[in-house]
Design a protein around this motif. Structure first.
Motif, PDB file in Angstrom:
ATOM      1  N   SER A   1       0.815  -1.214   0.000  1.00  0.00           N
ATOM      2  CA  SER A   1       0.000   0.000   0.000  1.00  0.00           C
ATOM      3  C   SER A   1       0.846   1.260   0.000  1.00  0.00           C
ATOM      4  O   SER A   1       0.456   2.280  -0.569  1.00  0.00           O
ATOM      5  N   GLU A   2       2.029   1.209   0.629  1.00  0.00           N
ATOM      6  CA  GLU A   2       2.863   2.404   0.707  1.00  0.00           C
ATOM      7  C   GLU A   2       3.797   2.554  -0.491  1.00  0.00           C
ATOM      8  O   GLU A   2       4.512   3.548  -0.608  1.00  0.00           O
TER       9      GLU A   2
ATOM     10  N   THR B   1      -2.560  -5.573  -1.255  1.00  0.00           N
ATOM     11  CA  THR B   1      -2.927  -4.306  -1.895  1.00  0.00           C
ATOM     12  C   THR B   1      -2.142  -4.113  -3.190  1.00  0.00           C
ATOM     13  O   THR B   1      -1.215  -3.301  -3.269  1.00  0.00           O
TER      14      THR B   1
ATOM     15  N   ASP C   1      -5.500   2.773   3.985  1.00  0.00           N
ATOM     16  CA  ASP C   1      -5.466   3.382   2.659  1.00  0.00           C
ATOM     17  C   ASP C   1      -6.746   4.131   2.319  1.00  0.00           C
ATOM     18  O   ASP C   1      -6.714   5.219   1.742  1.00  0.00           O
TER      19      ASP C   1
ATOM     20  N   ARG D   1      -6.815   7.241   4.221  1.00  0.00           N
ATOM     21  CA  ARG D   1      -5.791   8.139   3.684  1.00  0.00           C
ATOM     22  C   ARG D   1      -6.286   8.808   2.399  1.00  0.00           C
ATOM     23  O   ARG D   1      -6.084  10.012   2.186  1.00  0.00           O
ATOM     24  N   SER D   2      -6.916   8.024   1.525  1.00  0.00           N
ATOM     25  CA  SER D   2      -7.406   8.572   0.259  1.00  0.00           C
ATOM     26  C   SER D   2      -8.433   9.674   0.494  1.00  0.00           C
ATOM     27  O   SER D   2      -8.438  10.700  -0.201  1.00  0.00           O
TER      28      SER D   2
END
Length: 736
Positions: A75-76, A120, A328, A331-332
């Protein structure tokens, strides 16, 4: 094997953060599929619980995969070109290699059934598909469990769609909400009286686990019936007109949006600004990057605590080691809000500049008592460093990228990221004119430092071969010192030395690189003296190196001083002292993640134990050194058919022990995982459990996995602190 069971730990799976609820049918199906299919992909919308289900299934499957179960969190990751590096790092393969990295990863994973969990994948889908297809083609024992909003599209892929949780009064959605409600409000109890309201809440949220968890936290401020009323009003407004195929996606966004509305203005602002981080962050980073306008630095910590209570962010660790993370999907949402505020570019630049400052601080303090702290801190910030570098590489001023990638020379060179460092340095250098000033010089120096060219290996091998001949002619007590690894690890060949000397003279005066080179020069001198069998002079130079490092409280170069003191001790006929110094070197090298250095020191331990007459222990260590060269991405330096040192010691130890005992001992050492191998090499002798008395540093001759054997979960060599080695009769906590 790529890994082995050691102390009950296999692979790198994190502990599960909370109780897993439901999904029995899906878990059973995943277990069945992993026994028959090579690639299983869990698909479904964001927030539906794909990652959590994959982690639970991976834990349940550990017994079926003696080669390890390895979680690769994507994801990162922002740059698809670094996906293979990320896989290598997650599986503990240090990528200090010139071979194609994917080939090295394939070899690293081969040997026993192994499960790779790619979590992810959707934002790097094409590269995931390519890497997975290559790995499956070259590692017959490999199974892959992936999570993605889209299928990978790889031949043989088996899809399993993860649906929202069932919604009946006795079903999983209600059970999950109740479990998370109790965690948020311990007095909460699911009863016949409130079950209908809970069921209605779950229905409103479509059984989406993330939405349920966010709603459950709201019980800290709302009674159950008010929570339901609030959801009703929000969803009537925002969901009723959604197209059917977008309803579940809209449900999750609405649930997050409602959580957002219930935050204070400053909490919303911090949420938005925190979205610029990749992976996690600490309080200092948040204070620097997120302050400004109405948000003062001293307000950041209490706001982080408040967002943690609301489950917008999560917190790991305690004390100074506390780090925060954000899902995520959350965060989005924050990133969209940040763009809407018009702050995205400014906050990203603050993020970039903070990590530029971190890199400069790390370089300035690397050769000092904080070295281990910096190795661990920058490893924890790896995703943020990548993001900052990518930001620099798009900046109008090319010197910004040169400065950041060059300042990180110590991280690339000493902490196991040489291949990635080369890639970034080359990209930065391609964008800059050749007369780019001090930043350009620093980047060129750093690039040369982390680049191993084929001639290096040939030069190292020729030096080692020459010493074998010299030793035989002069009948020295140890016929073949392991100079190949030392040569490679300190870049000490005479041809390379000239390049490094030339680069160092151009380095900015007083910077970390120039100071490092002063110490490296002493290591090169010790290396050259050892290659000439001038052991007394070698020991004297190595002691100077150790003294210079001790002044600074430095570990990494100090370990090379220990290495050459040990090597000289072998040549002078003092193997007990040689064992002691070699173990000190190994502990320090492993603590700062220098895999090449650890492999070279393991070679030296083989020699030292053989010089004491401990041939079976030396054979075990020969297997350990092969494992560590493999983990360092340079397996050819551990193969007897490729290096003089390993060929010579295989011949001598096989003659001494006989084929069967020799093969069993080498195999036992080689089949340990890298961390277990280092732990055993230290703890087996230093903790007194292996049969040694610890008084002379010689230790016992017990094999890997014997009584008192190490655990993979702790850290080897804690007795070797920044001020020098501790009591050799006491081991530190094992593992890495």
């Amino acid at each position: 094997m790529a890994a082995s069971v050691q102390g009950g730990r296999i692979g790198n799976l994190p502990a599960e953060a909370n109780v897993f609820v439901g999904r029995r049918r899906e878990l059973g199906r995943i277990t069945e599929l992993l026994r028959t299919e090579r690639l299983v992909t869990l698909t479904g919308p964001g927030g539906v619980g794909k990652s959590r289900l994959a982690l639970r299934a991976a834990h349940a499957a550990k017994a079926d995969f003696p080669g390890g179960v390895w979680l690769v969190e994507l994801s990162e990751l922002r740059d698809p070109d670094l996906l293979t590096n990320t896989v290598a790092q997650a599986t503990r393969l240090t990528e200090q290699t010139l071979r194609p990295l994917l080939q090295a990863v394939s070899e690293h994973l081969a040997g026993a059934p192994v499960l790779l969990v790619l979590d992810t994948c959707e934002h790097v889908l094409d590269e995931c598909a390519r890497v997975v297809q290559e790995l499956l083609a070259h590692v017959p024992e490999l199974r892959v469990l992936a999570t993605s909003r889209q299928q990978l599209g790889v031949p043989g892929e088996h899809l399993l769609t993860v649906a929202p949780l069932p919604l009946g009064e006795r079903d999983d959605a209600v059970a999950l909400f109740a479990a998370r409600a109790v965690a948020a409000v311990p007095a909460f109890t699911l009863t016949d009286d409130n079950r209908a309201d809970v069921t209605a809440i779950c229905a409103r949220l479509d059984g989406i686990p993330l939405a349920l968890e966010l709603a459950a936290v709201r019980l800290r401020g709302f009674p159950l019936h008010r929570l339901l009323e609030g959801l009703d009003s929000r969803f009537d407004l925002l969901v009723s007109h959604a197209r059917p195929r977008l309803a579940r996606h809209q449900t999750l966004r609405t649930a997050i949006g409602w959580s957002h509305e219930l935050c204070t203005p400053l909490e919303r602002l911090l949420w938005a600004r925190l979205s610029v981080f990749a992976g996690g962050w600490d309080v200092e980073a948040a204070e620097f990057v997120c302050h400004g306008g109405p948000l003062d630095p001293e307000e950041i910590l209490p706001l982080l605590a408040s967002l943690t209570e609301k489950s917008i962010i999560t917190m790991d660790g305690d004390g100074a080691a506390v780090r925060y993370r954000m899902l995520d999907t959350v965060r989005s949402f924050g990133a969209e809000w940040l763009t809407g505020l018009g702050e995205a570019e400014a906050v990203r630049l603050r993020h970039r500049d903070y990590f530029r400052w971190i890199a400069r601080q790390g370089e300035a303090e690397w050769l000092g008592p904080g070295q281990r702290m910096w190795a661990e801190r920058l490893t924890a910030e790896h995703a943020n460093l990548r993001l900052a570098i990518e930001q620099c590489l798009t900046a109008a001023e090319p010197e910004v990228a040169l400065e950041l990638t060059g300042s990180l020379w110590f991280f690339w060179f000493a902490c196991g990221f040489a291949e990635e460092g080369r890639t970034y340095l080359e990209r930065a250098l391609r964008r800059a004119p050749e007369d780019g000033g001090p930043e350009h010089t620093l980047a060129v120096w750093a690039h040369r430092l982390v680049t191993v060219v084929p001639d290096d290996l040939e030069a190292a091998e020729s030096v080692s071969a020459a010493y074998v001949w010299l030793a035989e002619e002069r009948r020295l007590p140890v016929p073949a010192l392991p100079l190949t690894g030392a040569s490679l690890a300190v870049r000490g060949e005479s041809a390379r030395s000239a390049v490094l000397y030339g680069s160092a003279r151009q380095a900015p005066s007083g910077d970390g690189g120039a100071e490092f080179f002063q110490l490296l020069t002493l290591a090169v001198q010790a290396y050259l003296l050892a290659s000439q069998a001038a052991f007394e002079r070698c020991a004297a130079v190595a002691e100077r190196l150790r003294a210079e490092c001790a002044k600074r409280g430095e570990l990494w170069m100090r370990a090379w001083g220990d290495f050459f003191v040990s090597l000289a001790g072998i040549g002078l006929g003092h193997p007990h002292e040689a064992v002691r110094s070699a173990r000190e070197a190994l502990a320090a090298k492993w603590r700062v993640h220098d895999r090449i250095g650890a492999a070279a020191v393991a070679d030296l331990l083989v020699v030292a134990q053989a010089a004491q007459g401990e041939d079976e222990l030396a054979a075990h260590l020969l297997g350990v050194s092969r494992r560590l060269w493999f983990a360092a991405g340079l397996p050819q330096l551990g193969r007897p058919d490729r290096t003089v040192f390993h060929r010579e010691y295989e011949r001598r130890l096989r003659t001494s022990l006989g084929d069967t005992r020799f093969t069993e001992a080498v195999t036992a050492g080689r089949e340990l995982g890298s961390e277990a191998a280092v732990t055993w090499a230290l703890g087996g002798a230093l903790d007194g459990a292996g049969g040694g008395d610890g008084a002379d540093g010689s230790g016992g001759s017990g094999g890997p996995g014997g009584p008192g054997g190490p655990e993979d979960s702790s850290e080897p060599g804690d007795s070797h602190g920044p001020e020098g080695p501790g009591d050799p009769g006491t081991s530190g906590a094992p593992g890495a």
